[in-house]
Design a protein around this motif. Structure first.
Motif, PDB file in Angstrom:
ATOM      1  N   VAL A   1     -59.878  49.464  73.627  1.00 22.56           N
ATOM      2  CA  VAL A   1     -59.516  49.902  74.976  1.00 22.56           C
ATOM      3  C   VAL A   1     -58.014  49.733  75.163  1.00 22.56           C
ATOM      4  O   VAL A   1     -57.450  48.683  74.840  1.00 22.56           O
ATOM      5  CB  VAL A   1     -60.278  49.087  76.039  1.00 22.56           C
ATOM      6  CG1 VAL A   1     -59.842  49.485  77.445  1.00 22.56           C
ATOM      7  CG2 VAL A   1     -61.778  49.281  75.877  1.00 22.56           C
ATOM      8  N   LYS A   2     -57.362  50.774  75.681  1.00 18.66           N
ATOM      9  CA  LYS A   2     -55.913  50.731  75.897  1.00 18.66           C
ATOM     10  C   LYS A   2     -55.580  51.263  77.295  1.00 18.66           C
ATOM     11  O   LYS A   2     -56.207  52.209  77.771  1.00 18.66           O
ATOM     12  CB  LYS A   2     -55.174  51.576  74.843  1.00 18.66           C
ATOM     13  CG  LYS A   2     -55.135  50.948  73.456  1.00 18.66           C
ATOM     14  CD  LYS A   2     -54.408  51.842  72.473  1.00 18.66           C
ATOM     15  CE  LYS A   2     -54.229  51.156  71.130  1.00 18.66           C
ATOM     16  NZ  LYS A   2     -53.119  50.193  71.142  1.00 18.66           N
ATOM     17  N   VAL A   3     -54.574  50.660  77.917  1.00 24.39           N
ATOM     18  CA  VAL A   3     -54.090  51.088  79.227  1.00 24.39           C
ATOM     19  C   VAL A   3     -52.870  51.962  79.019  1.00 24.39           C
ATOM     20  O   VAL A   3     -51.939  51.595  78.285  1.00 24.39           O
ATOM     21  CB  VAL A   3     -53.743  49.884  80.122  1.00 24.39           C
ATOM     22  CG1 VAL A   3     -53.175  50.345  81.455  1.00 24.39           C
ATOM     23  CG2 VAL A   3     -54.984  49.035  80.362  1.00 24.39           C
ATOM     24  N   ALA A   4     -52.859  53.124  79.679  1.00 20.17           N
ATOM     25  CA  ALA A   4     -51.777  54.086  79.506  1.00 20.17           C
ATOM     26  C   ALA A   4     -51.104  54.365  80.840  1.00 20.17           C
ATOM     27  O   ALA A   4     -51.518  53.873  81.893  1.00 20.17           O
ATOM     28  CB  ALA A   4     -52.328  55.397  78.918  1.00 20.17           C
ATOM     29  N   ASP A   5     -50.043  55.157  80.790  1.00 24.41           N
ATOM     30  CA  ASP A   5     -49.366  55.732  81.948  1.00 24.41           C
ATOM     31  C   ASP A   5     -48.793  54.672  82.881  1.00 24.41           C
ATOM     32  O   ASP A   5     -49.333  54.382  83.947  1.00 24.41           O
ATOM     33  CB  ASP A   5     -50.304  56.651  82.725  1.00 24.41           C
ATOM     34  CG  ASP A   5     -49.506  57.631  83.595  1.00 24.41           C
ATOM     35  OD1 ASP A   5     -48.286  57.431  83.743  1.00 24.41           O
ATOM     36  OD2 ASP A   5     -50.107  58.587  84.105  1.00 24.41           O
TER      37      ASP A   5
ATOM     38  N   ARG B   1     -37.830  54.711  83.280  1.00 26.04           N
ATOM     39  CA  ARG B   1     -38.300  53.361  83.592  1.00 26.04           C
ATOM     40  C   ARG B   1     -39.587  53.055  82.837  1.00 26.04           C
ATOM     41  O   ARG B   1     -39.804  51.936  82.372  1.00 26.04           O
ATOM     42  CB  ARG B   1     -38.507  53.215  85.099  1.00 26.04           C
ATOM     43  CG  ARG B   1     -38.930  51.819  85.518  1.00 26.04           C
ATOM     44  CD  ARG B   1     -38.820  51.624  87.024  1.00 26.04           C
ATOM     45  NE  ARG B   1     -39.635  52.545  87.770  1.00 26.04           N
ATOM     46  CZ  ARG B   1     -39.156  53.475  88.595  1.00 26.04           C
ATOM     47  NH1 ARG B   1     -37.853  53.606  88.766  1.00 26.04           N
ATOM     48  NH2 ARG B   1     -39.974  54.274  89.260  1.00 26.04           N
ATOM     49  N   GLU B   2     -40.481  54.039  82.733  1.00 30.15           N
ATOM     50  CA  GLU B   2     -41.732  53.819  82.004  1.00 30.15           C
ATOM     51  C   GLU B   2     -41.455  53.459  80.550  1.00 30.15           C
ATOM     52  O   GLU B   2     -42.039  52.525  80.011  1.00 30.15           O
ATOM     53  CB  GLU B   2     -42.614  55.058  82.072  1.00 30.15           C
ATOM     54  CG  GLU B   2     -43.895  54.931  81.282  1.00 30.15           C
ATOM     55  CD  GLU B   2     -44.800  56.149  81.394  1.00 30.15           C
ATOM     56  OE1 GLU B   2     -45.916  56.101  80.871  1.00 30.15           O
ATOM     57  OE2 GLU B   2     -44.384  57.146  82.009  1.00 30.15           O
ATOM     58  N   ALA B   3     -40.537  54.203  79.907  1.00 30.26           N
ATOM     59  CA  ALA B   3     -40.225  53.920  78.508  1.00 30.26           C
ATOM     60  C   ALA B   3     -39.654  52.515  78.349  1.00 30.26           C
ATOM     61  O   ALA B   3     -40.047  51.760  77.454  1.00 30.26           O
ATOM     62  CB  ALA B   3     -39.237  54.959  77.988  1.00 30.26           C
ATOM     63  N   LYS B   4     -38.745  52.140  79.230  1.00 30.56           N
ATOM     64  CA  LYS B   4     -38.129  50.817  79.126  1.00 30.56           C
ATOM     65  C   LYS B   4     -39.137  49.719  79.441  1.00 30.56           C
ATOM     66  O   LYS B   4     -39.128  48.655  78.815  1.00 30.56           O
ATOM     67  CB  LYS B   4     -36.936  50.721  80.078  1.00 30.56           C
ATOM     68  CG  LYS B   4     -35.759  51.603  79.675  1.00 30.56           C
ATOM     69  CD  LYS B   4     -34.606  51.446  80.654  1.00 30.56           C
ATOM     70  CE  LYS B   4     -33.404  52.273  80.212  1.00 30.56           C
ATOM     71  NZ  LYS B   4     -32.264  52.155  81.155  1.00 30.56           N
TER      72      LYS B   4
END
Length: 574
Positions: free
Chosen positions: A153-157, A63-66
């Protein structure tokens, strides 16, 4: 630790080489790797082997990848690929060299208001893009905010991402009667109440906690165990950060209070609205308030542990975790066997005061009811018009008995023509006679790179600044056609449409090419050196045996000369 990791040096899916472990979380480990097909560095997020057999956790990875594949935003860590190699389930992601916000807070403690806003604004832009795409992150925390070496700045996970569904845009909470999934310090109250629906405002709550922590250097709710932290989320408001950092001003206090309201209806509707509110507050702050040095007391480590789960590494990190807890209640029930308190016998009193009390109560109720009805005729609650077109917003406001005045602003995250903010915000009470200020997005602001070729360097830099762009790196090169000190070329080139403050690199002329020194070389070696430098060689003197060396040259060595010019070489006459 890395030497004992069996994945180091292996090749996943015949493509991704695992090079180095860089982080360990509650559900996965992140490695630095290499995509051997495209020869680029990637981050490999590998699910813990103990969770591979759990279909829920495997589904989260997919789901994260999609979910992230649906986002195209400069402040979101890209996911390139998802795969499995035997019992190893992994994501191949953009590798972001730099540090996390947690690293920065651990090193510096509290940040100035300017630094905190410089970090939070791109975080909200990323979350706003996710919210407008129908996605909720649900695990916003400093460990998931990455800061690159050049300050991006980047948001991950997005491992706990959920898709908004249904007419109300809500998602079903994964909190059951006995479990909570998330990071307790940043969980919104509705995330820890069984059966409560959640939406994008859980990310708004976590962003408010982030802002408080950046301004003060500490988390607002701490405790000896996770349950104490959860209890405080449910029963205690986040205190104003100005109690710790008095110089930040009341505007940021109000934003923290609104973003962390325990009732989701009291928060900004989504990250886009919070970002607009934050930007308005920023414009009201003085340079002294923005750059005020945080108090040293805010740089100390809190004495209370936070119930966080730690990995077996040197530094402490709060991981996403599954927490078991009993059903929480807002009130303490009295045990069934607790005796009722003794009450002393009271003398009988006249009922006349009671009758008058009842009459007064009825009158007050009538007055209150009339006031309520009248207030409904005078006041209305601002509905959500975010993401709507102007025509749709007019209809929505009209149904609520309100009118709007419309303006426009550029936005990197909201598509052109859609509402990006309203003032007053969603859920606030407003007189029906007062218009609601609605801001429509003009889309991303793009600026054409001006023509810089031939301009002196300082003039070119001023032209870029006046256009809203930034002078980038400057290199030098020889040029026969461009005067020394003037711009030969620029990247991006003239006429290219780019974002505000985009750096433009320039190549500056060093003037004409200097003639190389060939004195002392043989005729053939000198001729080759001149030809390689772009000149023509012509000899004078008689060298019957071809063994003589150049004794002089004209033009002399080092003199700036137009390429293609003839250089005369004098040979010894014998």
């Amino acid at each position: 630790m890395t030497l004992d990791d069996p994945l180091i040096g292996t090749l996943l899916d015949g493509r991704y080489r695992v090079d180095q472990r860089i982080a360990t979380g509650g559900m996965s480990t992140v490695y630095r790797g290499t995509d051997t097909r495209l020869d680029r560095v990637v981050a490999l997020k590998v699910m813990h082997p103990s969770l591979v057999d759990d279909p829920d956790f495997t589904a989260r990875f997919i789901r994260e990848a999609k979910a992230v594949a649906r986002l195209t935003h400069a402040n979101v860590v890209n996911v390139f690929d998802q795969g499995a190699d035997g019992r190893t389930v992994f994501l191949a992601m953009e590798y972001v060299p730099g540090c996390t916000l947690r690293d920065l807070l651990r090193e510096r403690g509290a940040l100035s208001a300017r630094a905190a806003l410089d970090i939070l604004e791109p975080v909200l832009a990323a979350l706003g893009a996710a919210h407008r795409a129908g996605l909720v992150h649900r695990d916003v925390k400093p460990e998931n905010v990455l800061i690159t070496e050049d300050g991006l700045v980047k948001v991950a996970d997005f491992g706990l991402v959920r898709v908004l569904s249904g007419g109300d845009g809500a998602v079903t909470n994964t909190t059951s009667a006995t479990t909570v999934l998330g990071t307790v310090s940043y969980l919104a109250p509705e995330q820890v109440q069984p059966g409560m629906p959640t939406d994008q405002r859980v990310d708004v709550y976590a962003a408010g906690i982030l802002l408080y922590e950046m301004l003060t250097g500490t988390k607002p709710h701490v405790g000896d165990n996770p349950m104490q932290v959860i209890y405080r989320h449910l029963h205690e408001d986040v205190p104003p950060p100005s109690l710790v950092a008095p110089d930040i001003g009341p505007g940021l206090d109000a934003i923290v209070a609104a973003a962390t309201a325990r009732d989701p209806q009291g928060r900004p509707y989504d990250a886009v609205e919070l970002l607009a509110t934050l930007q308005r507050a920023r414009r009201s702050l003085t340079p002294q308030q923005l750059d005020a040095e945080p108090p040293t007391s805010s740089r100390t480590t809190p004495q209370h542990p936070t119930g966080e789960v730690t990995a077996p590494v040197a530094r402490q990190v709060e991981h996403t975790s599954v927490l078991e807890f009993p059903t929480l209640s807002l009130t303490r029930p009295r045990p069934y066997d607790e005796p009722l308190p003794d009450r002393a016998a009271r003398p009988r009193r006249s009922r006349r005061p009671l009758i008058w009390t009842a009459v007064v109560a009825v009158l007050l109720a009538l007055v209150g009811g009339a006031s309520y009805v009248l207030s409904g005729a005078v006041y209305a609650t601002v509905p959500s018009v975010l993401g709507q077109t102007q025509a749709q917003a007019v209809q929505t406001l009209d149904r609520a008995g309100l009118q709007g005045t419309f303006g426009q602003q550029f936005s990197e995250s909201v598509p052109a023509g859609q509402v990006m903010a309203s003032d007053p915000g969603v859920g606030q009470r407003v007189r029906k006679s007062d218009p609601v200020k609605v801001t429509l997005s003009k889309g991303p602001q793009r600026i054409a790179v001006p023509e810089l070729t031939g301009k002196p360097l300082e003039e070119a830099r001023k032209a870029l600044t006046d256009a809203g762009l930034a002078p980038g790196a400057t290199t030098e090169a020889y040029s026969d056609s461009v005067p020394q000190g003037a711009v030969i070329s620029a990247t991006p080139g003239a006429g290219r449409q780019v974002a505000v403050n985009t750096p433009v690199a320039m190549v500056v002329s060093k003037g004409m090419t200097p003639v190389p020194n060939v004195v002392g070389l043989t005729k053939d070696a000198a001729a080759k050196a001149l030809t390689d430098a772009g000149f023509q060689a012509q000899t004078s003197g008689l060298d019957f045996f071809g063994t003589g060396k150049v004794v002089s040259q004209n033009p002399p060595a080092g003199q700036p000369t137009r390429q293609g010019s003839v250089v005369t070489l004098k040979l010894p006459a014998f």
